[in-house]
Design an enzyme around this catalytic site. Structure first.
Site, PDB file in Angstrom:
ATOM      1  N   CYS A  26     -38.535  22.938  48.804  1.00 58.72           N
ATOM      2  CA  CYS A  26     -39.593  21.981  49.159  1.00 58.72           C
ATOM      3  C   CYS A  26     -39.037  20.568  49.268  1.00 58.72           C
ATOM      4  O   CYS A  26     -39.782  19.596  49.208  1.00 58.72           O
ATOM      5  CB  CYS A  26     -40.714  21.998  48.124  1.00 58.72           C
ATOM      6  SG  CYS A  26     -41.775  23.442  48.252  1.00 58.72           S
ATOM      7  N   TYR A  74     -25.412  37.286  45.698  1.00 56.83           N
ATOM      8  CA  TYR A  74     -26.037  36.062  46.231  1.00 56.83           C
ATOM      9  C   TYR A  74     -26.078  34.971  45.157  1.00 56.83           C
ATOM     10  O   TYR A  74     -26.463  35.245  44.004  1.00 56.83           O
ATOM     11  CB  TYR A  74     -27.461  36.345  46.739  1.00 56.83           C
ATOM     12  CG  TYR A  74     -28.218  35.051  46.948  1.00 56.83           C
ATOM     13  CD1 TYR A  74     -27.956  34.253  48.065  1.00 56.83           C
ATOM     14  CD2 TYR A  74     -29.108  34.569  45.997  1.00 56.83           C
ATOM     15  CE1 TYR A  74     -28.584  33.029  48.223  1.00 56.83           C
ATOM     16  CE2 TYR A  74     -29.744  33.344  46.154  1.00 56.83           C
ATOM     17  CZ  TYR A  74     -29.475  32.583  47.265  1.00 56.83           C
ATOM     18  OH  TYR A  74     -30.080  31.367  47.409  1.00 56.83           O
ATOM     19  N   ARG A 110     -26.873  28.691  52.743  1.00 53.99           N
ATOM     20  CA  ARG A 110     -26.607  27.639  51.758  1.00 53.99           C
ATOM     21  C   ARG A 110     -25.256  26.970  51.963  1.00 53.99           C
ATOM     22  O   ARG A 110     -24.333  27.553  52.531  1.00 53.99           O
ATOM     23  CB  ARG A 110     -26.598  28.266  50.359  1.00 53.99           C
ATOM     24  CG  ARG A 110     -27.912  28.912  49.945  1.00 53.99           C
ATOM     25  CD  ARG A 110     -28.869  27.904  49.420  1.00 53.99           C
ATOM     26  NE  ARG A 110     -30.167  28.444  49.068  1.00 53.99           N
ATOM     27  CZ  ARG A 110     -30.946  27.943  48.096  1.00 53.99           C
ATOM     28  NH1 ARG A 110     -30.556  26.897  47.408  1.00 53.99           N
ATOM     29  NH2 ARG A 110     -32.129  28.452  47.850  1.00 53.99           N
ATOM     30  N   ASP A 135     -31.452  19.382  41.484  1.00 60.18           N
ATOM     31  CA  ASP A 135     -32.153  20.647  41.210  1.00 60.18           C
ATOM     32  C   ASP A 135     -32.574  20.818  39.748  1.00 60.18           C
ATOM     33  O   ASP A 135     -33.619  21.392  39.494  1.00 60.18           O
ATOM     34  CB  ASP A 135     -31.248  21.824  41.621  1.00 60.18           C
ATOM     35  CG  ASP A 135     -32.003  23.149  41.724  1.00 60.18           C
ATOM     36  OD1 ASP A 135     -33.145  23.152  42.215  1.00 60.18           O
ATOM     37  OD2 ASP A 135     -31.450  24.181  41.304  1.00 60.18           O
ATOM     38  N   HIS A 194     -36.795  22.118  36.305  1.00 65.58           N
ATOM     39  CA  HIS A 194     -36.401  22.317  37.706  1.00 65.58           C
ATOM     40  C   HIS A 194     -36.666  21.007  38.456  1.00 65.58           C
ATOM     41  O   HIS A 194     -37.576  20.911  39.265  1.00 65.58           O
ATOM     42  CB  HIS A 194     -37.248  23.467  38.279  1.00 65.58           C
ATOM     43  CG  HIS A 194     -36.765  24.016  39.582  1.00 65.58           C
ATOM     44  ND1 HIS A 194     -37.560  24.775  40.409  1.00 65.58           N
ATOM     45  CD2 HIS A 194     -35.567  23.930  40.213  1.00 65.58           C
ATOM     46  CE1 HIS A 194     -36.879  25.131  41.476  1.00 65.58           C
ATOM     47  NE2 HIS A 194     -35.673  24.634  41.386  1.00 65.58           N
ATOM     48  N   ARG A 209     -32.844  34.918  45.848  1.00 67.68           N
ATOM     49  CA  ARG A 209     -33.168  35.356  44.508  1.00 67.68           C
ATOM     50  C   ARG A 209     -34.190  36.494  44.587  1.00 67.68           C
ATOM     51  O   ARG A 209     -35.016  36.526  45.484  1.00 67.68           O
ATOM     52  CB  ARG A 209     -33.760  34.190  43.697  1.00 67.68           C
ATOM     53  CG  ARG A 209     -32.731  33.158  43.262  1.00 67.68           C
ATOM     54  CD  ARG A 209     -33.358  32.081  42.394  1.00 67.68           C
ATOM     55  NE  ARG A 209     -34.281  31.246  43.145  1.00 67.68           N
ATOM     56  CZ  ARG A 209     -35.592  31.359  43.118  1.00 67.68           C
ATOM     57  NH1 ARG A 209     -36.164  32.271  42.346  1.00 67.68           N
ATOM     58  NH2 ARG A 209     -36.349  30.573  43.845  1.00 67.68           N
ATOM     59  N   LYS A 262     -29.503  28.982  37.716  1.00 69.37           N
ATOM     60  CA  LYS A 262     -30.875  29.316  37.342  1.00 69.37           C
ATOM     61  C   LYS A 262     -30.924  30.078  36.020  1.00 69.37           C
ATOM     62  O   LYS A 262     -31.799  29.866  35.196  1.00 69.37           O
ATOM     63  CB  LYS A 262     -31.527  30.151  38.447  1.00 69.37           C
ATOM     64  CG  LYS A 262     -31.561  29.457  39.804  1.00 69.37           C
ATOM     65  CD  LYS A 262     -32.307  28.168  39.728  1.00 69.37           C
ATOM     66  CE  LYS A 262     -32.460  27.558  41.112  1.00 69.37           C
ATOM     67  NZ  LYS A 262     -33.221  26.302  41.061  1.00 69.37           N
ATOM     68  N   SER A 267     -38.834  25.739  44.920  1.00 69.38           N
ATOM     69  CA  SER A 267     -37.623  25.930  45.715  1.00 69.38           C
ATOM     70  C   SER A 267     -37.877  25.643  47.191  1.00 69.38           C
ATOM     71  O   SER A 267     -38.907  26.035  47.736  1.00 69.38           O
ATOM     72  CB  SER A 267     -37.148  27.376  45.561  1.00 69.38           C
ATOM     73  OG  SER A 267     -36.984  27.670  44.195  1.00 69.38           O
TER      74      SER A 267
END
Ligand code: OXD
Ligand code: MN
Length: 594
Positions: free
Chosen positions: A250, A197, A374, A277, A226, A69, A206, A248
């Protein structure tokens, strides 16, 4: 596929702007998807993997300049600056449109435009919302098929309504200099250009489910967060649900899919994943807060995922999964990433497309997979998927958890005194940055509620909305906690084993919610008594009650120092920070100074 005049009028306008050679409606049928997969394979956009070991799985590589991102290029555009700034990049709506319109003009000449109707949330749920994404990328179509409920069923859910999010994506030339990810929350619109991406182009995730939806929640009285959603089933069959917000990369996916340690598994405890998420939360008829997962798949970080760290995520990737920017193992036509195992493939193609000898390349410090590579995996593949996953009413939330990567300050766990204090705790969240966004890694930054990159309006108004939700929920509000799995010793090693063992902390949290366990009142909140965190079975790892004691220490000087960072954040947000939160901060400082 639809007579919805709002959809058709907007589509006509967008077609006139981007001028595609062809317009293809995505109906979601297997036949159509197969044809698109075949086309992507024939052009090299995708590579087919070993169909015995990884049936239905595909490999994709993005351009080197397009791997995460791009927060610096992500905008929230509103009429008035203060409605989105200063935490977000802002530009006035018509100014941004004037800037981007020439870039979109004719951008799909010679290309096909795919029209993707999709539904965020279970079909038929009163809490679900529909979007339509226009894109020139087959990669986007195939990923949206995994991440959302896509096709005719989404249009059926929409009916004649005008309440849908208008998404326009073009990969254009994937030109970094002209890359823009722009949300217009006041117009239910998203424009994304010059990226391919995932986080920038799968507009349901998002852009819609957090940035636009957080604004919709603000206006309509619900919350888009989130947060992962997980259920812990007790031996008596009752399940309690926890949502948790971490920045993000974590470990939300890992926590959402954790495998209970032996001490709990033996007693019959089970953990179920509802989401990894994003949580959309509404107040239900009984006054409690209910959460749905708007997504249908997992867009997870591959590196570090292995049978031990996250068995369930790995299992989820074994079929019908798209891998992006991982390494290709040519020996058996499968995939590999750092942390999958200790054996990089000898005959490998690293993520940018060069053939390498894996072990030699790794020994020289090379990364075979990009750190933000990913997997896009269907949720239905997940062995621990909750049976409530498709429940249109969602699941009732007992506890909410905040957390981040903090080497020293935050203890393993603590409970806020009440909802408003919990909102303060969330607003003060900070974490060391990761590879999920471009920029330096490992720098501490304030990330309120893990929403810094995803809040679609003014952060001060967002805090007020949290306080308002607490007022509406009253004594039915979930209890709020903070955790930190990442405390390190003087040599920089993590002290807490993490992963499945995090359940030990979640159990304390649930016990607190059920009034089953005492706590120690401190300046920062309620802390566990060390012996109330069950460490049975951790002797082998050297974790004892004393280790837990160590993890629960609170250094007032460090905390007071950290409060300065919260002042800076509040000063930056400015006058819309609610007085209640400033008071919470002042009270905390007074308690710490005592
Ligand atoms: C994600 C992120 O991809 O938070 O989930 O970056
Ligand atoms: Mn995320």
């Amino acid at each position: 596929m639809t007579n919805n005049k709002h959809v058709l009028t907007w589509l006509d306008e967008m077609v006139a702007l981007v001028k595609p050679d062809k317009v293809v409606w995505i109906d979601g049928s297997e036949e159509q998807l197969k044809a698109l997969r075949d086309e992507a394979l024939s052009t090299g956009e995708m590579e087919a993997l070993n169909q015995e070991e990884l049936p239905g799985c595909l490999l994709h590589r993005t351009k080197k300049n397009d791997v995460a991102r791009v927060e610096g290029r992500t905008y929230i555009c509103t009429k008035n600056r203060d409605d989105a700034a200063p935490i977000n990049n802002w530009m006035e709506t018509s100014e941004m449109k004037a800037k981007l319109t020439p870039m979109y003009d004719g951008v799909m000449k010679g290309r096909t435009m795919y029209v993707i109707p999709y539904c965020m949330g279970p079909i038929g749920s009163p809490f679900s919302k529909v979007g339509v994404e226009l894109t020139d990328s087959i990669y986007v179509v195939l990923n949206m098929d995994i991440m959302t409920r896509m096709g005719q069923k989404a249009l059926d859910q929409l009916g004649d309504s005008n309440d849908f999010v208008r998404g326009l994506h073009s990969k254009a030339d994937v030109d970094e200099e002209n890359r823009y990810i722009v949300q217009f929350p006041e117009e239910n619109t998203i424009w994304s250009i010059n990226s391919a991406y995932g986080g920038n182009v799968l507009l349901g995730k998002k852009c819609f489910a957090l940035r636009i939806a957080s604004y919709q929640g603000f206006k309509e009285g619900w919350m888009a967060e989130h947060m992962l959603i997980l259920g812990i089933e007790a031996p008596n069959g009752e399940t309690s649900y926890i949502t948790a917000a971490f920045p993000s990369a974590c470990g939300k996916t890992n926590l959402a899919m954790l495998i209970p340690p032996e001490v709990y598994a033996q007693q019959g405890y089970k953990v179920w994943t509802v989401g990894d998420d994003i949580a959309w939360m509404h107040i239900g008829e009984d006054g409690r807060l209910y959460a749905i997962n708007p997504e249908a798949g997992f867009f997870g970080v591959a590196p570090g995922t292995n049978a031990k760290s996250n068995y369930n995520a790995l299992a989820s990737t074994k079929k019908n999964t798209i891998f992006t920017n991982v390494a290709h193992n040519l020996d058996n036509n499968t995939v590999w990433w750092e942390g999958l195992d200790k054996n990089p493939p000898v005959n490998a193609v690293e993520w940018t497309g060069n053939k390498v000898n894996g072990p030699e390349y790794a020994a020289q410090g090379g990364k075979l997979a990009h750190p933000n590579s990913r997997f896009t995996a269907p949720a239905i593949n997940c062995p621990c998927l909750s049976k409530e996953f498709d429940n249109p009413n969602g699941v009732p939330v007992t506890a909410m958890v905040f957390g981040g990567r903090r080497a020293k300050t935050a203890p393993l766990v603590y409970q806020s005194f009440d909802w408003n204090h919990g909102v303060y705790v969330g607003s003060a969240m900070a974490s060391e940055t990761t590879a999920a966004a471009t920029g330096a890694v490992g720098v501490v930054r304030r990330d309120p509620m893990a929403m810094r990159p995803f809040c679609g309006y003014n952060m001060g108004d967002y805090f007020s909305h949290w306080l308002d939700m607490g007022k509406k929920l009253g004594d039915k509000a979930p209890k709020i906690f903070n955790v930190n799995w990442f405390r390190t010793d003087d040599e920089g090693h993590f002290i807490w084993p993490g992963f499945g063992d995090n359940m030990r902390v979640l159990m304390w949290i649930l016990n607190r919610c059920e009034g089953k366990v005492d706590a120690v009142e401190t300046a920062i909140g309620y802390l566990p008594k060390a012996e109330d965190i069950d460490v049975t079975g951790l002797e082998g790892e050297g974790v004892t009650v004393d280790t837990v004691k160590d993890l629960l220490t609170v250094d007032s000087a460090l905390w007071l120092e950290d409060c300065k960072g919260v002042h800076e954040l509040y000063d930056q947000i400015g006058e819309r920070v609610p007085a209640e939160l400033k008071k919470q901060l002042a009270d905390l400082e007074a308690r710490l100074a005592k």
